[in-house]
Design a protein around this motif. Structure first.
Motif, PDB file in Angstrom:
ATOM      1  N   UNK A  31       1.216  -1.286   0.097  1.00  0.00           N
ATOM      2  CA  UNK A  31       0.172   0.233  -0.030  1.00  0.00           C
ATOM      3  C   UNK A  31       0.755   1.283   0.062  1.00  0.00           C
ATOM      4  N   UNK A  32       1.874   1.254   0.716  1.00  0.00           N
ATOM      5  CA  UNK A  32       2.583   1.913   0.898  1.00  0.00           C
ATOM      6  C   UNK A  32       3.423   2.554  -0.464  1.00  0.00           C
ATOM      7  N   UNK A  33       4.001   1.712  -0.994  1.00  0.00           N
ATOM      8  CA  UNK A  33       4.963   1.916  -2.476  1.00  0.00           C
ATOM      9  C   UNK A  33       3.540   2.289  -3.275  1.00  0.00           C
ATOM     10  N   UNK A  34       2.216   1.295  -3.620  1.00  0.00           N
ATOM     11  CA  UNK A  34       1.626   2.290  -4.408  1.00  0.00           C
ATOM     12  C   UNK A  34       1.409   3.617  -4.694  1.00  0.00           C
ATOM     13  N   UNK A  35       0.936   3.988  -2.775  1.00  0.00           N
ATOM     14  CA  UNK A  35       0.620   4.912  -2.733  1.00  0.00           C
ATOM     15  C   UNK A  35       1.421   6.502  -1.677  1.00  0.00           C
ATOM     16  N   UNK A  36       3.045   6.556  -2.033  1.00  0.00           N
ATOM     17  CA  UNK A  36       4.065   6.356  -2.143  1.00  0.00           C
ATOM     18  C   UNK A  36       3.529   7.195  -0.551  1.00  0.00           C
ATOM     19  N   UNK A  37       3.668   6.892   0.351  1.00  0.00           N
ATOM     20  CA  UNK A  37       2.947   7.059   1.697  1.00  0.00           C
ATOM     21  C   UNK A  37       4.435   5.817   2.214  1.00  0.00           C
ATOM     22  N   UNK A  38       5.579   7.032   3.859  1.00  0.00           N
ATOM     23  CA  UNK A  38       6.363   6.403   4.365  1.00  0.00           C
ATOM     24  C   UNK A  38       5.511   4.623   5.017  1.00  0.00           C
ATOM     25  N   UNK A  39       6.054   3.832   5.047  1.00  0.00           N
ATOM     26  CA  UNK A  39       5.873   2.846   4.871  1.00  0.00           C
ATOM     27  C   UNK A  39       5.312   2.247   6.755  1.00  0.00           C
ATOM     28  N   UNK A  40       6.199   3.275   7.480  1.00  0.00           N
ATOM     29  CA  UNK A  40       6.261   2.948   8.754  1.00  0.00           C
ATOM     30  C   UNK A  40       5.528   3.699   9.338  1.00  0.00           C
ATOM     31  N   UNK A  41       5.024   4.455   9.123  1.00  0.00           N
ATOM     32  CA  UNK A  41       3.964   6.097   9.349  1.00  0.00           C
ATOM     33  C   UNK A  41       2.245   5.916   8.722  1.00  0.00           C
ATOM     34  N   UNK A  42       2.556   4.909   7.604  1.00  0.00           N
ATOM     35  CA  UNK A  42       1.273   4.323   6.845  1.00  0.00           C
ATOM     36  C   UNK A  42       0.519   2.914   8.086  1.00  0.00           C
ATOM     37  N   UNK A  43       2.204   2.322   8.543  1.00  0.00           N
ATOM     38  CA  UNK A  43       1.476   1.143   9.483  1.00  0.00           C
ATOM     39  C   UNK A  43       0.851   1.277  11.292  1.00  0.00           C
ATOM     40  N   UNK A  44       1.164   2.299  10.738  1.00  0.00           N
ATOM     41  CA  UNK A  44       0.921   3.621  12.484  1.00  0.00           C
ATOM     42  C   UNK A  44      -0.825   3.779  12.322  1.00  0.00           C
ATOM     43  N   UNK A  45      -0.589   4.378  11.350  1.00  0.00           N
ATOM     44  CA  UNK A  45      -2.184   4.525  11.269  1.00  0.00           C
ATOM     45  C   UNK A  45      -3.354   3.347  10.618  1.00  0.00           C
ATOM     46  N   UNK A  46      -2.475   2.591   9.979  1.00  0.00           N
ATOM     47  CA  UNK A  46      -3.356   1.061   9.723  1.00  0.00           C
ATOM     48  C   UNK A  46      -3.638   0.192  11.146  1.00  0.00           C
ATOM     49  N   UNK A  47      -3.047   0.315  11.984  1.00  0.00           N
ATOM     50  CA  UNK A  47      -3.074  -0.151  13.541  1.00  0.00           C
ATOM     51  C   UNK A  47      -4.368   0.215  13.945  1.00  0.00           C
ATOM     52  N   UNK A  48      -3.932   1.765  13.826  1.00  0.00           N
ATOM     53  CA  UNK A  48      -5.069   2.449  14.575  1.00  0.00           C
ATOM     54  C   UNK A  48      -6.899   2.299  13.900  1.00  0.00           C
ATOM     55  N   UNK A  49      -6.979   2.116  13.118  1.00  0.00           N
ATOM     56  CA  UNK A  49      -8.476   2.041  11.816  1.00  0.00           C
ATOM     57  C   UNK A  49      -8.470   0.614  12.232  1.00  0.00           C
ATOM     58  N   UNK A  50      -7.101  -0.501  12.519  1.00  0.00           N
ATOM     59  CA  UNK A  50      -7.961  -1.900  12.496  1.00  0.00           C
ATOM     60  C   UNK A  50      -8.245  -1.772  14.190  1.00  0.00           C
ATOM     61  N   UNK A  51      -7.487  -1.681  14.957  1.00  0.00           N
ATOM     62  CA  UNK A  51      -8.406  -1.368  16.291  1.00  0.00           C
ATOM     63  C   UNK A  51      -9.108  -0.743  17.100  1.00  0.00           C
ATOM     64  N   UNK A  52      -9.746   0.252  15.808  1.00  0.00           N
ATOM     65  CA  UNK A  52     -10.536   0.663  15.991  1.00  0.00           C
ATOM     66  C   UNK A  52     -12.204  -0.183  14.976  1.00  0.00           C
ATOM     67  N   UNK A  53     -11.975  -1.364  14.917  1.00  0.00           N
ATOM     68  CA  UNK A  53     -12.624  -1.785  13.932  1.00  0.00           C
ATOM     69  C   UNK A  53     -13.163  -1.468  12.864  1.00  0.00           C
ATOM     70  N   UNK A  54     -12.510   0.272  12.187  1.00  0.00           N
ATOM     71  CA  UNK A  54     -12.681   0.172  10.846  1.00  0.00           C
ATOM     72  C   UNK A  54     -11.919  -0.351   9.019  1.00  0.00           C
ATOM     73  N   UNK A  55     -10.962  -0.971   9.700  1.00  0.00           N
ATOM     74  CA  UNK A  55     -10.479  -2.144   8.251  1.00  0.00           C
ATOM     75  C   UNK A  55     -10.341  -3.409   9.692  1.00  0.00           C
ATOM     76  N   UNK A  56     -10.047  -4.259   8.990  1.00  0.00           N
ATOM     77  CA  UNK A  56      -9.913  -5.807   9.694  1.00  0.00           C
ATOM     78  C   UNK A  56      -8.269  -6.385   8.799  1.00  0.00           C
TER      79      UNK A  56
END
Length: 143
Positions: A31-56
């Motif tokens: 995802x990070x490579x495809x969208x040009x987003x820093x991987x570590x930063x994106x990982x934190x965002x996705x973890x937040x969304x997964x904890x909030x049950x917004x994504x799986x």
């Protein structure tokens, strides 16, 4: 109006909505490579969304992130809410404490209608609605 965190999270969620499924989970790096987003930063965002049950998400060799049908039917504003909250839609654009229709800042009547229309679009349209625009070529995911 949206922070980089919210922009990245929205782009990543829409990327998942277009490309991932329960049978095709996608890792952060792709995802990070495809969208040009820093991987570590994106990982934190996705973890937040997964904890909030917004994504799986699932762990393991075939693990990654994906969206369930229920998550696809969530209004896109929920992503912004989980990352930043929605106060930017109701607070003064100039940062004034007492800005209101009774005591407007110089930009109040210019900016507030735009903010309310933007908020309405995010509240009334689901992740799937926006992903469909990408799938049909009506919109694109670029950062």
């Amino acid at each position: 109006m949206l922070s980089n965190s919210s922009k990245y999270a929205i782009n990543a969620v829409l990327y998942l909505a277009v490309h991932a499924s329960t049978n095709n989970k996608i890792g952060v790096k792709e995802i990070a490579d495809s969208l040009g987003i820093p991987t570590a930063f994106l990982a934190k965002l996705l973890q937040i969304l997964a904890r909030k049950n917004a994504i799986s998400s699932s762990k393991g060799p075939n693990g990654g992130f994906f969206l369930t049908q229920n998550e696809l039917n969530t209004p896109l504003i929920k992503i912004v809410h989980h990352i930043d909250g929605v106060s930017k839609f109701t607070t003064c654009s100039l940062g004034l404490k007492d800005c209101s229709p009774d005591k407007p800042c110089p930009l109040h009547y210019t900016v507030q209608p735009f903010k309310m229309e933007f908020l309405k679009e995010l509240e009334e349209n689901t992740i799937y609605d926006f992903a469909l625009k990408v799938k049909t070529g009506e919109a694109y995911l670029f950062i």
